[in-house]
Design an enzyme around this catalytic site. Structure first.
Site, mmCIF file in Angstrom:
data_model
loop_
_atom_site.group_PDB
_atom_site.id
_atom_site.type_symbol
_atom_site.label_atom_id
_atom_site.label_comp_id
_atom_site.label_asym_id
_atom_site.label_seq_id
_atom_site.Cartn_x
_atom_site.Cartn_y
_atom_site.Cartn_z
ATOM 1 N N GLY A 191 21.829 53.067 37.867
ATOM 2 C CA GLY A 191 23.259 53.300 38.016
ATOM 3 C C GLY A 191 23.898 52.257 38.913
ATOM 4 O O GLY A 191 23.526 51.086 38.921
ATOM 5 N N SER A 192 24.854 52.701 39.712
ATOM 6 C CA SER A 192 25.652 51.765 40.511
ATOM 7 C C SER A 192 24.899 51.132 41.667
ATOM 8 O O SER A 192 25.447 50.252 42.351
ATOM 9 C CB SER A 192 26.906 52.474 41.037
ATOM 10 O OG SER A 192 27.739 52.853 39.965
ATOM 11 N N THR A 193 23.650 51.553 41.914
ATOM 12 C CA THR A 193 22.893 50.905 42.991
ATOM 13 C C THR A 193 22.626 49.434 42.689
ATOM 14 O O THR A 193 22.299 48.667 43.603
ATOM 15 C CB THR A 193 21.552 51.624 43.242
ATOM 16 O OG1 THR A 193 20.789 51.651 42.030
ATOM 17 C CG2 THR A 193 21.778 53.042 43.747
#
Length: 633
Positions: free
Chosen positions: A334-336
């Site tokens: 995801g956004s990591t």
């Protein structure tokens, strides 16, 4: 009247002839005796001189028995000397096959009779039969491990009935902290037939156990030691009369891990039973401070042979407690990944830190107005630069950056952070994950790569698969300003009880991947804003913490939607996403980097960040406590 003449003439005794005859007979007898003595002497010479060593060895083999002495296994400690793997005294039944039976039938009859005295399971008998086929007939083979006091007493009464069977003391492995370190330390188990066929017979003579998972397996050669032996004199019943000679075994090395058991305990408790994993790393040197996988299991169950029911329960459990999620769990990042994508774009010169992008809530690939790629906020975030794009997790910014890079440059740049390959941590069983690339898709599906796949790769969706240890390494690289220190668990080795532990040599760090410090500063500031500004996705997570925390949330959608309605199980917020959080502190001089991944949750900020904060709070409490002193590397 005249006397009549005798009927026969009286024989005259011939003394000379009789003497000659006697001498001939005496000489013949003497020669015969000499010949016999000569033959006896030849035979004596043959037996006592020519074949002396052979018959002496046979004699000694009947009188003298060689007993292998198994070395004590090295102990395992955490970085502060807390015992993680111990050796405890126990008793087992051992059998010398050649003293028991000449056929399998006789051996089976003996085992049947013995099982009436000491209970033997089918697993015990099967393991014994498999193991004895790999041993020499005169080698002692374990039959039943960890006897109770009652079982020992019952056998002692019936001992006379079972020649070649005896109760023998041994050291068995135990794990004082049990489930807490199951996935890191691992466990030892009985040597199976496949392992026995490939092991060094001399090095493992008399040994019954070998490392199966975790540190126990990865450092088997360090932990095992070198066996010794004892020469003993035995009687006709093969019972020991006295010890003749003894060579002590060399115990295995004691290992000190980089893990802090206090941090490990806090991290596991913070999960409160939720399925996932966490990793804490010192970015200055790659030392793993904590590695948690939930759920876990009790490694003590495996040491002396787990029963089939318990093993089936663990193996078939829906939440897979035997899987080390920190090492081999697959997660959508995801956004990591946004800080890494942003830094890669800056380093490639695609954008500058101050460049802005307008987020309207939707992103379209040039020429395609039908397929919209969404932002988290329906109407978008407005105009943002890199810092705000990271802080607010603005998808549009990274959609465009990934598309401008193209999948080839994207894959090459993200690979520098360790994605798509094992980190090389000193544990067996690490997964490689998946870094989206043209080559990967061609090899997996034999299909071409499409621009839309590059777009969603920019926000950690699509073909991505990362492990928590990979993500931990990546955030450590950011924390260390582009320097990559391979993660590792071994801190020091102690050879012998009277020696000081010696620090294990560190692998050389990889060359720095950041060429413009301003690029790193912009990414760092964006991650600081995630935690410390009102617009940050994890705002408030750092409240009250003594250091500035830099972090990034990740909420990876596992279920699709075409409008505002989620499909299938995704209608439940707690099960809708895989949620992650990564961070490091202090932001300006990082000494710890933390990654938390949960398999189900509402968001990274809501569910994963509090676990990371608990780990950081524990680290602050214990950071000033010096580890056990060891000599310098």
């Amino acid at each position: 009247m005249a006397a009549s003449p005798p009927d026969r003439r009286a024989r005259i005794k011939d003394a000379r002839n009789e003497s000659a005859l006697f001498r001939a007979r005496a000489i013949a007898g003497f020669l015969l005796i000499v010949a016999c003595l000569g033959l006896l002497g030849v035979r004596f010479f043959y037996l006592q001189v020519s074949r002396h060593e052979e018959f002496s060895s046979r004699s000694d083999s009947n009188r003298i028995s060689i007993r292998r002495i198994v070395p004590s296994r090295g102990l395992i400690y955490d970085r502060n000397g807390v015992l993680l793997a111990d050796n405890t005294a126990a008793f087992r039944l051992e059998v010398v096959p050649e003293q028991v039976a000449k056929s399998d039938h006789e051996m089976g009859a003996m085992l049947d009779a013995l099982s009436a005295v000491v209970p033997l399971s089918e697993d015990d008998i099967q393991r014994f039969n498999a193991l004895r086929r790999t041993k020499r007939p005169f080698d002692s083979v374990p039959l039943r491990l960890k006897l109770s006091e009652d079982e020992i007493a019952r056998f002692s009464v019936e001992r006379w009935r079972f020649p070649g069977v005896d109760v023998v003391p041994y050291l068995t492995r135990s794990y004082p902290l049990g489930e807490e370190f199951a996935h890191v330390v691992g466990y030892v188990g009985r040597i199976d037939i496949n392992e026995a066929s490939r092991l060094d017979a001399d090095l493992y003579a008399g040994a019954t156990h070998i490392g199966k998972t975790g540190i126990e397996r990865s450092y088997e050669t360090q932990l095992h030691g070198k066996p010794g032996y004892e020469q003993v004199e035995v009687n006709a019943d093969k019972r020991v009369q006295r010890s003749i000679k003894r060579e002590a075994p060399t115990p295995g090395n004691n290992l000190y891990l980089t893990i802090d058991s206090r941090l490990q305990k806090v991290a596991e408790e913070a999960f409160a039973g939720r399925v996932g994993a966490a990793v804490a790393i010192d970015p200055r040197n790659g030392e793993v401070l904590a590695m948690v996988s939930v759920p876990t299991y009790d490694p003590n169950l495996f040491v002396n042979g787990i029963n089939q029911i318990d093993y089936s329960t663990l193996l078939n459990a829906e939440d897979r407690p035997l899987l080390n999620r920190a090492l081999a769990g697959g997660y959508l990042p995801g956004s990591t990944v946004k800080p890494y994508v942003g830094l890669a774009g800056l380093e490639l010169g695609i954008r500058k830190p101050e460049d802005t992008v307008l987020s309207t809530g939707e992103f379209f690939i040039s020429g395609d107005t039908k397929r919209a790629y969404r932002d988290d906020q329906r109407w978008g975030h407005g105009r943002v630069d890199l810092r705000e794009a990271i802080a607010q997790s603005v998808n549009t910014y990274f959609y465009g950056m990934a598309l401008e890079m193209g999948i080839d440059r994207f894959s090459a740049s993200l690979a520098k952070f360790g994605f798509g390959a094992p980190t090389g941590i000193d544990l067996i069983g690490e997964s490689s994950g998946v870094l989206p690339s043209r080559e990967w898709k061609r090899g997996r599906f034999n299909q071409a790569w499409y621009p839309g796949e590059t777009v969603i790769a920019g926000i950690g969706q699509g073909a991505w698969v990362v492990t928590p240890i990979q993500l931990g390494q990546a955030v450590s690289i950011i924390a260390a300003r582009g320097v990559r220190h391979p993660p590792h668990l071994l801190r020091a080795v102690q050879e012998g009880i009277n020696t000081d532990p010696q620090l294990a040599p560190l692998a050389a760090p990889a060359p720095g991947i950041i060429h413009n410090p301003a690029n790193w500063t912009a990414v760092e500031q964006g991650m600081i804003n995630v935690v410390n500004t009102p617009s940050g996705t994890a705002h408030g997570m750092g409240d009250g913490f003594p250091y500035v925390i830099a972090g990034k949330t990740g909420t990876a959608e596992r279920f699709s939607r075409t409008d505002e309605e989620w499909t299938s199980i995704g209608s439940s917020p707690i099960q809708r996403h895989q949620v992650l959080f990564e961070c490091f502190a202090p932001a300006d001089d990082a000494r710890i980097a933390v990654v938390v991944a949960l398999e189900a949750g509402r968001s990274g900020a809501h569910d994963a960040a509090p676990i990371a904060r608990a780990i950081l709070d524990a680290w602050v409490r214990y950071d000033d406590a010096p580890p056990r002193e060891v000599t310098s590397r």
